[in-house]
Design an enzyme around this catalytic site. Structure first.
Site, PDB file in Angstrom:
ATOM      1  N   SER A   4       0.821  -1.095  -0.303  1.00 42.78           N
ATOM      2  CA  SER A   4       0.313   0.115   0.202  1.00 42.78           C
ATOM      3  C   SER A   4       1.002   1.411   0.231  1.00 42.78           C
ATOM      4  O   SER A   4       1.810   0.700   0.329  1.00 42.78           O
ATOM      5  CB  SER A   4      -1.329  -0.039   1.235  1.00 42.78           C
ATOM      6  OG  SER A   4      -1.976   1.001   1.113  1.00 42.78           O
ATOM      7  N   PRO A   5      -0.034   2.447  -0.054  1.00 47.35           N
ATOM      8  CA  PRO A   5       1.296   3.433  -0.624  1.00 47.35           C
ATOM      9  C   PRO A   5       1.424   4.404   0.946  1.00 47.35           C
ATOM     10  O   PRO A   5       0.098   4.073   1.410  1.00 47.35           O
ATOM     11  CB  PRO A   5       0.137   5.113  -1.264  1.00 47.35           C
ATOM     12  CG  PRO A   5      -1.013   4.210  -1.765  1.00 47.35           C
ATOM     13  CD  PRO A   5      -0.973   2.385  -1.119  1.00 47.35           C
ATOM     14  N   GLN A  62       1.288   7.377  -7.456  1.00 48.29           N
ATOM     15  CA  GLN A  62      -0.059   7.393  -7.158  1.00 48.29           C
ATOM     16  C   GLN A  62       0.058   9.067  -6.649  1.00 48.29           C
ATOM     17  O   GLN A  62       1.628   9.283  -6.612  1.00 48.29           O
ATOM     18  CB  GLN A  62      -0.515   6.744  -5.586  1.00 48.29           C
ATOM     19  CG  GLN A  62      -1.483   7.666  -4.741  1.00 48.29           C
ATOM     20  CD  GLN A  62      -1.521   7.306  -3.140  1.00 48.29           C
ATOM     21  OE1 GLN A  62      -0.716   7.944  -2.663  1.00 48.29           O
ATOM     22  NE2 GLN A  62      -2.566   6.725  -2.764  1.00 48.29           N
ATOM     23  N   TYR A  67      -8.350  14.733   0.878  1.00 48.97           N
ATOM     24  CA  TYR A  67      -6.812  15.469   0.870  1.00 48.97           C
ATOM     25  C   TYR A  67      -7.441  16.534  -0.754  1.00 48.97           C
ATOM     26  O   TYR A  67      -9.314  16.344  -0.105  1.00 48.97           O
ATOM     27  CB  TYR A  67      -5.529  14.553  -0.318  1.00 48.97           C
ATOM     28  CG  TYR A  67      -5.017  13.999   1.045  1.00 48.97           C
ATOM     29  CD1 TYR A  67      -4.091  14.816   1.658  1.00 48.97           C
ATOM     30  CD2 TYR A  67      -4.699  12.718   0.748  1.00 48.97           C
ATOM     31  CE1 TYR A  67      -3.182  14.637   3.000  1.00 48.97           C
ATOM     32  CE2 TYR A  67      -4.006  12.632   2.006  1.00 48.97           C
ATOM     33  CZ  TYR A  67      -3.653  12.949   2.839  1.00 48.97           C
ATOM     34  OH  TYR A  67      -2.400  12.278   4.058  1.00 48.97           O
ATOM     35  N   ARG A 101      -8.310   5.840  -5.017  1.00 46.09           N
ATOM     36  CA  ARG A 101      -7.986   6.072  -3.639  1.00 46.09           C
ATOM     37  C   ARG A 101      -9.637   6.932  -3.278  1.00 46.09           C
ATOM     38  O   ARG A 101      -9.088   8.015  -3.911  1.00 46.09           O
ATOM     39  CB  ARG A 101      -7.252   6.189  -2.728  1.00 46.09           C
ATOM     40  CG  ARG A 101      -7.345   5.502  -1.464  1.00 46.09           C
ATOM     41  CD  ARG A 101      -5.903   5.473  -0.988  1.00 46.09           C
ATOM     42  NE  ARG A 101      -5.934   4.446  -0.468  1.00 46.09           N
ATOM     43  CZ  ARG A 101      -5.816   3.882   1.049  1.00 46.09           C
ATOM     44  NH1 ARG A 101      -4.165   4.402   1.050  1.00 46.09           N
ATOM     45  NH2 ARG A 101      -5.230   2.524   1.230  1.00 46.09           N
ATOM     46  N   ARG A 107       1.177  -1.224   6.945  1.00 43.90           N
ATOM     47  CA  ARG A 107       2.529  -0.889   7.670  1.00 43.90           C
ATOM     48  C   ARG A 107       2.660  -3.304   7.839  1.00 43.90           C
ATOM     49  O   ARG A 107       4.408  -2.426   8.559  1.00 43.90           O
ATOM     50  CB  ARG A 107       1.401  -0.572   9.505  1.00 43.90           C
ATOM     51  CG  ARG A 107       1.362   0.357   9.384  1.00 43.90           C
ATOM     52  CD  ARG A 107       0.049   0.730  10.923  1.00 43.90           C
ATOM     53  NE  ARG A 107      -0.984   0.361  10.198  1.00 43.90           N
ATOM     54  CZ  ARG A 107      -2.173   0.569  11.030  1.00 43.90           C
ATOM     55  NH1 ARG A 107      -2.457   0.591  12.263  1.00 43.90           N
ATOM     56  NH2 ARG A 107      -3.720  -0.706  10.682  1.00 43.90           N
TER      57      ARG A 107
HETATM   58  C1  LIG Z   1       3.639   5.667   7.285  1.00 43.58           C
HETATM   59  C2  LIG Z   1       2.502   6.029   6.501  1.00 43.58           C
HETATM   60  C3  LIG Z   1       2.384   6.338   5.357  1.00 43.58           C
HETATM   61  C4  LIG Z   1       1.168   6.432   4.729  1.00 43.58           C
HETATM   62  N1  LIG Z   1       1.116   6.951   3.259  1.00 43.58           N
HETATM   63  C5  LIG Z   1       0.148   7.035   2.258  1.00 43.58           C
HETATM   64  C6  LIG Z   1       0.326   7.404   1.605  1.00 43.58           C
HETATM   65  O1  LIG Z   1       1.129   8.157   1.129  1.00 43.58           O
HETATM   66  N2  LIG Z   1      -0.730   7.487   0.888  1.00 43.58           N
HETATM   67  C7  LIG Z   1      -2.086   6.716   0.812  1.00 43.58           C
HETATM   68  O2  LIG Z   1      -2.698   6.990  -0.310  1.00 43.58           O
HETATM   69  N3  LIG Z   1      -2.317   6.355   2.280  1.00 43.58           N
HETATM   70  C8  LIG Z   1      -1.364   6.105   2.608  1.00 43.58           C
HETATM   71  N4  LIG Z   1      -0.944   5.887   4.109  1.00 43.58           N
HETATM   72  C9  LIG Z   1      -2.283   4.803   4.012  1.00 43.58           C
HETATM   73  C10 LIG Z   1      -1.734   3.122   3.482  1.00 43.58           C
HETATM   74  O3  LIG Z   1      -1.934   3.364   2.294  1.00 43.58           O
HETATM   75  C11 LIG Z   1      -2.721   2.604   4.585  1.00 43.58           C
HETATM   76  O4  LIG Z   1      -3.834   2.271   4.018  1.00 43.58           O
HETATM   77  C12 LIG Z   1      -3.725   2.411   6.279  1.00 43.58           C
HETATM   78  O5  LIG Z   1      -1.560   2.301   6.492  1.00 43.58           O
HETATM   79  C13 LIG Z   1      -4.336   1.934   6.635  1.00 43.58           C
HETATM   80  O6  LIG Z   1      -3.417   0.206   6.247  1.00 43.58           O
HETATM   81  P1  LIG Z   1      -2.234  -1.335   6.917  1.00 43.58           P
HETATM   82  O7  LIG Z   1      -3.546  -1.360   7.983  1.00 43.58           O
HETATM   83  O8  LIG Z   1      -1.976  -2.089   6.384  1.00 43.58           O
HETATM   84  O9  LIG Z   1      -1.358   0.199   7.802  1.00 43.58           O
HETATM   85  C14 LIG Z   1       0.115   5.371   4.643  1.00 43.58           C
HETATM   86  C15 LIG Z   1       0.138   4.181   6.282  1.00 43.58           C
HETATM   87  C16 LIG Z   1       0.846   4.831   6.688  1.00 43.58           C
HETATM   88  C17 LIG Z   1       1.577   3.510   7.861  1.00 43.58           C
END
Ligand SMILES: Cc1cc2nc3c(=O)[nH]c(=O)nc-3n(C[C@H](O)[C@H](O)[C@H](O)COP(=O)(O)O)c2cc1C
Ligand SMILES: Cc1cc2nc3c(=O)[nH]c(=O)nc-3n(C[C@H](O)[C@H](O)[C@H](O)COP(=O)(O)OP(=O)(O)OC[C@H]3O[C@@H](n4cnc5c(N)ncnc54)[C@H](O)[C@@H]3O)c2cc1C
Length: 775
Positions: free
Chosen positions: A413-414, A491, A575, A623, A717
């Site tokens: 994921s981003p 993205q 955003y 997204r 994560r």
């Molecule tokens: C450190 C960090 C940076 C993130 N940056 C972005 C981002 O740049 N773009 C985005 O769409 N989501 C971003 N997210 C959200 C994640 O893509 C994801 O949707 C969110 O962490 C939930 O997934 P998880 O439970 O697997 O961590 C970020 C999450 C984390 C933890």
């Protein structure tokens, strides 16, 4: 001590029994409005684990209960003329009356005074009691008497259900799904003693009204149901016993006690019958309350209540959440009715999250194998990919979007790394993305990258407005393509009102500390993100809209030149584009505000312009935040309208996230908590989706894909600390279809050997840990 218990259901009686046994000197009275042998409903069912866990607290009733109970192992799903059986589930059932009789008998033996036919309508009569317990069920009088203190949240769920009985014998917990001209009906059925089975009938309010149940009384309803389920009843009748149509009340009390009054069982929290846990919850809470009273009440009643709350709150919330997820599936069962029977049965089995692919392998491997027979064949017919022999598990099947083919369904994921300088990706980015590509995921997302300096969230965000940035991204993409099978997606996003902020690990969402460093912000409407703290953004005007659109188009062209396989427009998390989509942040009165058709307009204009600039054989996604987790936020209808409009504009996948629109959101977190949103889009709008959020195990990835909840599964994560998540999963399932760089072959071979041993040991232990059948 003098304890008055209002309500002689399983909760109240078990509390009285356990407490009186531990403290024979205490006076314990139970007040029950009904006669001893009155009961509503028919049977109750427990999982065998449950029986082992708590009923043995009273050896005598445990012995009687285990003699009385009927045991069975299988869950059967009857659907479209097929009977699909899944073993290894271990259930026990008895009539509610039998359970109450055992508990009533034991209460009498130990000296509890049970006052039947004594409805309580006034708590003043308990003025001399040290403790008053409200164990008076769903419509609790005690709860209502102190509702300002207990703060109950009551939600009537939409489906209609009625609890009936039959003499039809059943050898398994059986779900009969019956398709009628007005929609699907489910009968949750099980036999609880010889010649007696429970039939809980459930359907949507639309189906219920269309079939005319709203105009029928109890007996007429039963007659119509007998006609609908004539084949399933095999000549047996349905029996009524106050079998009225109801809506399930979902109750949770914020506070569980007030002064010397405490709530127990359904009075304080209900759990939907589809996971069969209401009686279990009531009796487990009775055990905890009894322990707490025995340990503390003589010294301090409040200490006892606190101990009870501490012991049970989390457990009750987990069970209730599981029940809510199961209930939600039944509310939307028609979303799965186009499935073939094995997949439908898989969805029924896995509806409540606790049962996953791996879990089913332990319960009944033959069920999983039968699912695979049908699933790989359908997948072959629909996609042309032939995995019928290799059977790599759904997680490791290829997936195609336009000209891009992914080797598996796992996505990084981003994740913003806040490590760019002037928007240029650094060595950190190179190592970060390169190592995740080596880790085996089918698709990598680059973090939100901004098409202009003023679109950034922070000074550390990556950008794509100059050649230096484009060249660094090109270097990353070339490494990924040259050394792995992974595909890589850019993205692009604009921070909107959430821009000009500190890094995530500093004061997240707060403006930069040096006021001179901050730059002006834009949003759909001039509403600051954090009131009193964030900058007030300017309402986006037409010239700036045109400028931003052009910025995105040039960034799309640069992404193409850098070699990216896929492009995503970030319209989530509050955003800029999300600020247009949500009614909470878009208060515009021009053609870009108001109804969803207007709120979509600007994000869609930008998307269309990017699509025109992006090669037709390469996919694009958006997204979105499919819920704002806040009153007045985006609705499911809005989400479907967004998905359909973007799909029509050439969007191939909806990356389904939630929230972060407003700071005062109230999300319901939990394992895989955003999956239902991806599932809704996938199965209602019929557009491909990617699910994300608290997904941490390969078994969950397999379950999500197998159950068609999403086509791709992103993990954020988990990939931060384990880039090799996908390789480890391949080793765990013994999947040899994924490519490995030659430099890593020996490591992979060892991982396969180790995983095979660990898996066998773990599955074996899990099988041994299952309770022994008493049948
Ligand atoms: C450190 C960090 C940076 C993130 N940056 C972005 C981002 O740049 N773009 C985005 O769409 N989501 C971003 N997210 C959200 C994640 O893509 C994801 O949707 C969110 O962490 C939930 O997934 P998880 O439970 O697997 O961590 C970020 C999450 C984390 C933890
Ligand atoms: C259709 C359906 C199917 C279900 N199936 C299952 C299942 O398979 N397995 C399972 O575990 N659970 C099941 N449940 C849930 C289960 O019935 C309840 O969760 C469980 O009975 C809760 O126990 P309790 O002691 O808290 O409340 P109850 O069993 O509701 O007992 C409350 C008692 O208080 C009495 N009372 C109420 N008001 C007063 C008053 N003012 N004065 C005196 N007495 C009063 C009532 O008469 C009643 O006897 C099902 C529920 C439904 C609706």
């Amino acid at each position: 001590m003098k304890i008055a218990i209002v309500g002689g259901g399983p909760g109240g009686l078990y509390l009285a029994l356990l407490t009186k046994k531990a403290r024979p000197g205490w006076q314990i009275d139970v007040y029950e409005q009904n006669r001893a042998d009155d009961t509503f409903g028919f049977g109750v069912v427990f999982s065998e684990e449950t029986l082992e866990e708590f009923l043995h607290r009273d050896a005598e009733s445990f012995a009687k209960i285990t003699e009385t109970f009927a045991y069975w192992d299988d869950i059967v799903v009857r659907y479209k003329g097929r009977e699909i059986r899944c073993g290894g589930n271990g259930f026990a059932g008895c009539s509610r009356l039998a359970l109450l009789k055992i508990l009533q008998g034991r209460c009498k033996e130990v000296g509890v005074a049970v006052h039947y036919e004594t409805p309580i309508a006034d708590l003043a009569r308990f003025a001399d009691c040290d403790v008053v317990v409200g164990a008076d069920g769903i419509n609790s009088f005690v709860r209502e008497a102190y509702k300002d203190n207990f703060k109950p949240a009551l939600e009537l769920k939409t489906n209609k259900y009625a609890w009936l009985g039959s003499t039809r014998p059943l050898d398994a917990f059986t779900f009969f799904f019956k398709e009628t001209e007005h929609g699907i009906i489910c009968a949750h059925t099980y036999q609880y003693e010889r010649g007696a089975s429970t039939w809980v009938i459930e359907m949507s309010p639309k189906t219920w009204a269309a079939l005319g149940f709203d105009r029928l009384d109890e007996n007429e309803s039963a007659c119509l149901l007998e006609k609908v389920f004539a084949a399933e009843l095999q000549g047996h009748n349905l029996i009524t016993n106050r079998s009225l149509w109801r809506n399930f009340p979902r109750i949770f009390c914020e506070k569980w006690w007030h002064k010397n009054v405490v709530l127990l069982g359904d009075a304080k929290a209900t759990a939907h019958f589809s996971i069969g846990s209401g009686t279990k919850l009531a009796m487990e809470c009775a055990t905890a309350l009894s322990d707490a009273l025995v340990a503390h009440a003589e010294r301090s009643v409040e200490a006892a209540f606190r101990a009870y709350d501490d012991a049970r709150r989390t457990e009750v919330q987990i069970t209730q959440h599981n029940a809510d997820v199961s209930l939600a599936w039944f509310e939307h069962m028609e979303r799965s009715t186009d499935m073939k029977p094995m997949q439908f049965a898989m969805v029924v089995m896995c509806r409540a999250k606790s049962i996953t692919w791996d879990n089913l392998l332990v319960r009944d491997e033959s069920f999983v194998r039968a699912f695979e027979d049908e699933w790989y064949q359908t997948y072959f017919e629909e996609s042309g990919f032939d995995c019928r022999k290799t059977r790599p598990t759904p997680m490791f099947t290829p997936f195609k979007l336009r000209g891009m083919t992914l080797a598996n369904r796992v996505v990084v994921s981003p994740m913003d790394q806040y490590s760019a300088v002037d928007g240029v990706p650094s060595d950190w980015h190179f190592v970060h993305y390169a190592s995740r590509a080596m880790g085996g995921a089918g698709l990598l997302f680059v973090e939100m990258t901004c098409p202009s300096a003023d679109a950034r969230i922070s000074l550390g965000c990556t950008g794509l407005w100059n050649d230096a940035q484009e060249n660094e991204f090109k270097r990353i993409v070339e490494f990924v393509h040259g050394n792995s099978d992974a595909k890589i997606c850019m993205q692009l996003g604009h921070a909107g009102r959430k821009g000009s902020t500190q890094f995530m690990w500093e004061e997240m969402d707060q403006p930069l500390t040096n006021p001179a460093d901050n730059w002006p912000l834009y949003s759909a409407s001039p509403i600051p993100y954090l009131p009193g703290i964030s900058q007030t953004p300017a309402e986006l005007d037409r010239p700036t809209m045109a400028r931003i659109k052009a910025d995105f188009v040039q960034a799309a062209r640069r992404s193409d030149r850098a070699g990216f396989d896929m492009l995503e427009l970030h319209c989530a998390h509050g955003y800029l584009f999300a600020s247009f989509l949500s009614p909470l942040t878009n208060k515009r009165t021009d053609e870009y505000g108001g109804a969803i058709v207007n709120r979509i307009r600007y994000p869609l204009e930008v998307f269309r312009a990017m699509r025109d600039a992006w090669p037709p054989d390469r996919p694009m996604s958006i997204r979105i935040s499919a819920s704002d987790w806040a009153e007045g936020g985006i609705t499911e209808d809005d989400v479907m309208a967004i998905a359909l409009a973007f799909a029509e504009a050439g969007c191939d996948l909806i990356n389904t996230s939630t929230g972060q629109t407003v700071p005062d959101q109230d999300p319901v977190y939990g394992r895989m908590y955003q999956v239902p949103f991806a599932e809704a889009i996938r199965n209602v709008a019929h557009i491909k989706t990617m699910a994300v959020g608290a997904i941490t195990e390969p078994a969950q990835v397999n379950t999500i894909v197998a159950c068609r909840r999403a086509d791709l599964v992103a993990l954020a994560r988990p990939h931060l600390i384990d880039p090799y998540f996908t390789r480890r999963a391949a080793a765990w399932y013994g999947v040899k279809t994924q490519s490995t760089p030659p430099q890593y072959l020996s490591g992979m071979a060892q991982a396969f050997r180790e995983a095979e041993r660990t898996r066998e040991k773990q599955f074996d232990l899990q099988k041994k840990a299952k309770p022994k059948h008493r049948r």
